[in-house]
Scaffold this motif. Structure first.
Motif, PDB file in Angstrom:
ATOM      1  N   PHE A  10       0.817  -1.214   0.000  1.00 59.04           N
ATOM      2  CA  PHE A  10       0.000   0.000   0.000  1.00 59.04           C
ATOM      3  C   PHE A  10       0.851   1.265   0.000  1.00 59.04           C
ATOM      4  CE2 PHE A  10      -2.266   3.307   2.465  1.00 59.04           C
ATOM      5  CZ  PHE A  10      -3.293   3.556   1.578  1.00 59.04           C
ATOM      6  N   PHE A  11       1.782   1.365   0.937  1.00 56.93           N
ATOM      7  CA  PHE A  11       2.571   2.591   1.051  1.00 56.93           C
ATOM      8  C   PHE A  11       3.490   2.805  -0.151  1.00 56.93           C
ATOM      9  CE2 PHE A  11       1.700   1.915   5.678  1.00 56.93           C
ATOM     10  CZ  PHE A  11       0.892   3.028   5.832  1.00 56.93           C
ATOM     11  N   SER A  12       4.079   1.746  -0.675  1.00 56.83           N
ATOM     12  CA  SER A  12       4.956   1.906  -1.834  1.00 56.83           C
ATOM     13  C   SER A  12       4.159   2.354  -3.061  1.00 56.83           C
ATOM     14  CB  SER A  12       5.722   0.623  -2.122  1.00 56.83           C
ATOM     15  OG  SER A  12       4.840  -0.439  -2.393  1.00 56.83           O
ATOM     16  N   GLN A  13       2.964   1.795  -3.248  1.00 57.07           N
ATOM     17  CA  GLN A  13       2.107   2.212  -4.363  1.00 57.07           C
ATOM     18  C   GLN A  13       1.672   3.666  -4.196  1.00 57.07           C
ATOM     19  OE1 GLN A  13       1.265   0.584  -7.169  1.00 57.07           O
ATOM     20  NE2 GLN A  13       2.666  -1.031  -6.512  1.00 57.07           N
ATOM     21  N   LEU A  14       1.352   4.040  -2.971  1.00 56.53           N
ATOM     22  CA  LEU A  14       0.900   5.396  -2.689  1.00 56.53           C
ATOM     23  C   LEU A  14       2.010   6.409  -2.941  1.00 56.53           C
ATOM     24  CD1 LEU A  14      -1.798   6.487  -1.782  1.00 56.53           C
ATOM     25  CD2 LEU A  14      -1.007   6.384   0.557  1.00 56.53           C
ATOM     26  N   ILE A  15       3.224   6.073  -2.563  1.00 54.62           N
ATOM     27  CA  ILE A  15       4.356   6.970  -2.781  1.00 54.62           C
ATOM     28  C   ILE A  15       4.634   7.134  -4.270  1.00 54.62           C
ATOM     29  CG2 ILE A  15       6.852   7.201  -2.436  1.00 54.62           C
ATOM     30  CD1 ILE A  15       6.381   6.049   0.392  1.00 54.62           C
ATOM     31  N   LYS A  16       4.406   6.083  -5.060  1.00 52.99           N
ATOM     32  CA  LYS A  16       4.561   6.200  -6.512  1.00 52.99           C
ATOM     33  C   LYS A  16       3.540   7.174  -7.085  1.00 52.99           C
ATOM     34  CE  LYS A  16       6.376   1.586  -7.363  1.00 52.99           C
ATOM     35  NZ  LYS A  16       6.074   0.265  -7.934  1.00 52.99           N
ATOM     36  N   LEU A  17       2.316   7.157  -6.540  1.00 57.47           N
ATOM     37  CA  LEU A  17       1.257   8.034  -7.025  1.00 57.47           C
ATOM     38  C   LEU A  17       1.432   9.474  -6.555  1.00 57.47           C
ATOM     39  CD1 LEU A  17      -1.759   5.638  -6.439  1.00 57.47           C
ATOM     40  CD2 LEU A  17      -0.727   6.231  -8.635  1.00 57.47           C
ATOM     41  N   GLY A  18       1.981   9.630  -5.365  1.00 57.97           N
ATOM     42  CA  GLY A  18       2.197  10.961  -4.798  1.00 57.97           C
ATOM     43  C   GLY A  18       3.526  11.034  -4.087  1.00 57.97           C
ATOM     44  N   PRO A  19       4.610  11.278  -4.838  1.00 60.66           N
ATOM     45  CA  PRO A  19       5.951  11.245  -4.246  1.00 60.66           C
ATOM     46  C   PRO A  19       6.201  12.312  -3.179  1.00 60.66           C
ATOM     47  CG  PRO A  19       6.045  11.934  -6.546  1.00 60.66           C
ATOM     48  CD  PRO A  19       4.637  11.558  -6.260  1.00 60.66           C
ATOM     49  N   THR A  20       5.344  13.323  -3.086  1.00 58.30           N
ATOM     50  CA  THR A  20       5.547  14.378  -2.093  1.00 58.30           C
ATOM     51  C   THR A  20       4.798  14.117  -0.786  1.00 58.30           C
ATOM     52  OG1 THR A  20       3.705  15.683  -2.969  1.00 58.30           O
ATOM     53  CG2 THR A  20       5.891  16.118  -3.886  1.00 58.30           C
ATOM     54  N   LEU A  21       4.206  12.949  -0.647  1.00 57.96           N
ATOM     55  CA  LEU A  21       3.447  12.644   0.570  1.00 57.96           C
ATOM     56  C   LEU A  21       4.377  12.545   1.779  1.00 57.96           C
ATOM     57  CD1 LEU A  21       0.975   9.941  -0.781  1.00 57.96           C
ATOM     58  CD2 LEU A  21       0.463  12.313  -0.230  1.00 57.96           C
ATOM     59  N   THR A  22       3.955  13.153   2.864  1.00 58.38           N
ATOM     60  CA  THR A  22       4.717  13.121   4.108  1.00 58.38           C
ATOM     61  C   THR A  22       4.298  11.910   4.937  1.00 58.38           C
ATOM     62  OG1 THR A  22       3.061  14.404   5.323  1.00 58.38           O
ATOM     63  CG2 THR A  22       4.779  15.649   4.134  1.00 58.38           C
ATOM     64  N   PRO A  23       5.042  11.577   5.980  1.00 58.95           N
ATOM     65  CA  PRO A  23       4.621  10.478   6.866  1.00 58.95           C
ATOM     66  C   PRO A  23       3.225  10.713   7.465  1.00 58.95           C
ATOM     67  CG  PRO A  23       6.908  10.991   7.269  1.00 58.95           C
ATOM     68  CD  PRO A  23       6.391  12.045   6.314  1.00 58.95           C
ATOM     69  N   TYR A  24       2.905  11.958   7.761  1.00 57.54           N
ATOM     70  CA  TYR A  24       1.569  12.280   8.278  1.00 57.54           C
ATOM     71  C   TYR A  24       0.506  12.005   7.211  1.00 57.54           C
ATOM     72  CZ  TYR A  24      -2.181  14.835  10.610  1.00 57.54           C
ATOM     73  OH  TYR A  24      -3.366  15.174  11.219  1.00 57.54           O
ATOM     74  N   ASP A  25       0.804  12.357   5.967  1.00 53.54           N
ATOM     75  CA  ASP A  25      -0.116  12.085   4.856  1.00 53.54           C
ATOM     76  C   ASP A  25      -0.347  10.583   4.716  1.00 53.54           C
ATOM     77  OD1 ASP A  25      -0.211  14.818   4.214  1.00 53.54           O
ATOM     78  OD2 ASP A  25       1.396  14.631   2.725  1.00 53.54           O
ATOM     79  N   LEU A  26       0.727   9.823   4.833  1.00 53.79           N
ATOM     80  CA  LEU A  26       0.620   8.367   4.703  1.00 53.79           C
ATOM     81  C   LEU A  26      -0.225   7.780   5.825  1.00 53.79           C
ATOM     82  CD1 LEU A  26       4.278   7.527   3.641  1.00 53.79           C
ATOM     83  CD2 LEU A  26       2.253   7.602   2.186  1.00 53.79           C
ATOM     84  N   ARG A  27      -0.079   8.326   7.024  1.00 56.82           N
ATOM     85  CA  ARG A  27      -0.890   7.845   8.143  1.00 56.82           C
ATOM     86  C   ARG A  27      -2.363   8.162   7.893  1.00 56.82           C
ATOM     87  NH1 ARG A  27      -0.207   9.817  14.275  1.00 56.82           N
ATOM     88  NH2 ARG A  27       1.077  11.295  13.144  1.00 56.82           N
ATOM     89  N   MET A  28      -2.628   9.355   7.376  1.00 60.04           N
ATOM     90  CA  MET A  28      -4.004   9.736   7.062  1.00 60.04           C
ATOM     91  C   MET A  28      -4.582   8.801   5.999  1.00 60.04           C
ATOM     92  SD  MET A  28      -6.423  11.946   7.785  1.00 60.04           S
ATOM     93  CE  MET A  28      -5.543  13.253   8.598  1.00 60.04           C
ATOM     94  N   CYS A  29      -3.786   8.466   4.998  1.00 60.24           N
ATOM     95  CA  CYS A  29      -4.235   7.545   3.955  1.00 60.24           C
ATOM     96  C   CYS A  29      -4.515   6.161   4.523  1.00 60.24           C
ATOM     97  CB  CYS A  29      -3.196   7.455   2.846  1.00 60.24           C
ATOM     98  SG  CYS A  29      -3.074   8.962   1.854  1.00 60.24           S
ATOM     99  N   ALA A  30      -3.718   5.737   5.491  1.00 61.26           N
ATOM    100  CA  ALA A  30      -3.953   4.445   6.136  1.00 61.26           C
ATOM    101  C   ALA A  30      -5.292   4.449   6.857  1.00 61.26           C
ATOM    102  CB  ALA A  30      -2.821   4.123   7.106  1.00 61.26           C
TER     103      ALA A  30
END
Length: 79
Positions: A10-30
Motif C-alpha cells: 500500500f505505502f509503496s504504491q501510494l508513494i509512486k502516485l504521490g511522491p511528495t506525501l509526508t509520513p503524516y499524509d501516509l498515516r491519514m491515507c492508512a
C-alpha cells in the motif's frame, strides 16, 4: 505494523502516485484505507474534524485528484 503486514504494498504504491506525501499524509491515507470517517480520524488524532477535512483536501491536491473524485474510493483502490 499490523496494517503494513495486511497491506504490504500500500505505502509503496501510494508513494509512486504521490511522491511528495509526508509520513503524516501516509498515516491519514492508512486511516482512510481502513474506511474511518473524518470524525473517527479526528478523535484518533485528537484534532478537529475541520482539520481532517483540510488534510483530505491537501491529499487530493498531492495525488492530483479533481474535486469530483472521491478520495476515500481512490485510497481503497490502491493495493
Amino acid at each position: 505494523s499490523r496494517f503494513e503486514k495486511i497491506h504490504d504494498t500500500f505505502f509503496s504504491q501510494l508513494i509512486k502516485l504521490g511522491p511528495t506525501l509526508t509520513p503524516y499524509d501516509l498515516r491519514m491515507c492508512a486511516y482512510l484505507k481502513l474506511s474511518l470517517s473524518s470524525k473517527e480520524i479526528a478523535a484518533l488524532l485528537n484534532i478537529k474534524v475541520s482539520s481532517v477535512e483540510i488534510q483530505r483536501s491537501r491529499l487530493r491536491k498531492k495525488l492530483n485528484l479533481t474535486q469530483d473524485e472521491n478520495l476515500g474510493t481512490f485510497i481503497l483502490k490502491v493495493s
